[in-house]
Design an enzyme around this catalytic site. Structure first.
Site, PDB file in Angstrom:
ATOM      1  N   ASP A  67      29.919 -32.198   1.645  1.00 21.49           N
ATOM      2  CA  ASP A  67      31.361 -32.029   1.459  1.00 21.49           C
ATOM      3  C   ASP A  67      31.618 -30.814   0.569  1.00 21.49           C
ATOM      4  O   ASP A  67      30.682 -30.261  -0.017  1.00 21.49           O
ATOM      5  CB  ASP A  67      32.028 -33.307   0.921  1.00 21.49           C
ATOM      6  CG  ASP A  67      31.539 -33.722  -0.457  1.00 21.49           C
ATOM      7  OD1 ASP A  67      30.500 -33.199  -0.908  1.00 21.49           O
ATOM      8  OD2 ASP A  67      32.191 -34.580  -1.076  1.00 21.49           O
ATOM      9  N   PRO A  68      32.868 -30.361   0.484  1.00 24.17           N
ATOM     10  CA  PRO A  68      33.155 -29.122  -0.247  1.00 24.17           C
ATOM     11  C   PRO A  68      32.854 -29.238  -1.741  1.00 24.17           C
ATOM     12  O   PRO A  68      32.811 -30.336  -2.301  1.00 24.17           O
ATOM     13  CB  PRO A  68      34.663 -28.920  -0.016  1.00 24.17           C
ATOM     14  CG  PRO A  68      34.996 -29.741   1.187  1.00 24.17           C
ATOM     15  CD  PRO A  68      34.070 -30.910   1.132  1.00 24.17           C
TER      16      PRO A  68
END
Length: 223
Positions: A67-68
């Protein structure tokens, strides 16, 4: 919510965008950006940056992230990438270190990997948004369903793609990829906690360039 996505992807994913889970996902994300202003990353216009940066047919290499980044102004919609004025995170430092070791080149001290994306590297996070300081906060809201489908579409409709799977999370996506028509490269995550368990010394980048050459595809400059 402003969403920017390249035209060829719009066509390929139009059926996915119409599914119930995706509509629920969009509603959830819209509400997150509305109620937690400045706390959800990346900015809305960059959620689909990995897609917007690279037409479907031009993909040569897929690098999967989770994920970011969850710090302010870090995430720019490309896995492992940060904005150019942000300090290079430890995992990306190790990626550059492995490139320099295996390819005998000097990498550019800039964490914005747009320069890779425009050459054919699809930098895909499995989860496309995150809340500030809360890693995996948008896990299990629908993103994984969407990105798993994206991986399957790439595997089914393109040939001779290099998939780089780093760490247990990414390696869990192996079953979505047809190994008979693509090159799957697996090793540990480039995080400082695990990079010495295989990533550093894996030669993934030199293997990728060799594979692209064998299949008459133009090389990627990983500087």
């Amino acid at each position: 919510m402003e969403v920017k996505i390249e035209e060829s992807w719009k066509e390929i994913l139009k059926a996915e965008f119409c599914k119930g889970y995706f509509k629920r996902l969009v509603n959830f994300i819209k509400n997150e950006y509305k109620t937690k202003k400045g706390k959800i990353f990346p900015p809305p216009k960059l959620i689909f940056n990995a897609f917007d940066s690279l037409p479907f047919k031009d993909i040569k290499v897929v690098i999967l992230g989770q994920d970011p980044y969850h710090g302010k102004r870090q995430a720019n919609g490309l896995a492992f990438s940060v904005n150019s004025d942000i300090k290079i995170p430890p995992s990306l430092q190790n990626i550059f270190k492995e490139i320099e070791r295996s390819l005998k080149i000097q990498t550019i001290p800039n964490g914005d990997l747009t320069r890779w994306a425009t050459q054919g590297v699809f930098l895909l996070n499995s989860i496309l948004t995150v809340e500030e300081s809360r890693p995996s906060s948008h896990k299990d809201i629908g993103w994984e369903i969407f990105t798993n489908e994206v991986i399957k579409i790439i595997s089914k409709n393109l040939n001779n793609i290099v998939f780089m799977l780093w760490g247990n999370f990414a390696r869990g996506k192996k079953e979505l990829i047809d190994a008979s028509r693509h090159l799957i490269l697996e090793t540990s995550h480039p995080s400082p906690y695990s990079a010495h368990n295989g990533f550093l010394g894996s030669n993934h980048f030199s293997q990728a360039l060799r594979y692209l050459k064998e299949h008459n595809k133009s090389p990627i400059d990983f500087q």
